[in-house]
Scaffold this active site. Sequence first.
Site, PDB file in Angstrom:
ATOM      1  CB  CYS A   8      -0.728   0.067   1.156  1.00 44.36           C
ATOM      2  SG  CYS A   8       0.158   0.156   2.932  1.00 44.36           S
TER       3      CYS A   8
ATOM      4  CB  CYS B   6      -0.095   4.055   4.177  1.00 46.67           C
ATOM      5  SG  CYS B   6      -0.645   2.828   4.257  1.00 46.67           S
TER       6      CYS B   6
END
Length: 141
Positions: free
Chosen positions: A47, A49
Site C-alpha cells: 500500500c 502508506c
Amino acid sequence: MLYDPRLVQPMRDELTRLGVRELRTSDEVDEALGADGETLVVVNSVCGCAARNARPAVAMAMGHGKQPDRVVTVFAGQDAEATARARQYFAGVRPSSPSLALLSDGELQFMLERHQIEGREARDIAADLTKAYDQYCATSQ
C-alpha cells in the site's frame, strides 16, 4: 491470493538495504521474536502508506541513539505463514498492514497500526518509534 514476487521485490529491497532481516517462515519468526532483547517487526505491505510513511519512518529511526537488538520484517500478502505467525505475538491487536511492533523478550511493548501510520508524515512516525526505543531499548548505537 499472494502478490507477484516481482511486484514486491523493490518494496522488500527498501528494507533489506537498511539491514532489516526478512522472515519468511513461522520458524524464522519464532526464532527472531522469541529471542532475548528488543525486536522491531515491520509488517510490510504494497500500500501507499507503507511506501510513503512506514518504510521511510523505519529508515529515519535507524539513526537514533537507542536501537532494538533486531529489526525484522514480514510481508503481508506475500509471506502469509510468517505474517500470520508474527501477528500471534501482537496479542489483542487486530491484523493491520503496514504496522510496526516493538517486542521485548517476545512480549509486545509498542505498536503502530495502519490507522496510526496512514496519512501521517514519516518523520512523525519515526518520532513515535524513537520515543518507544528510548523507553524500551537498552542498546545504544
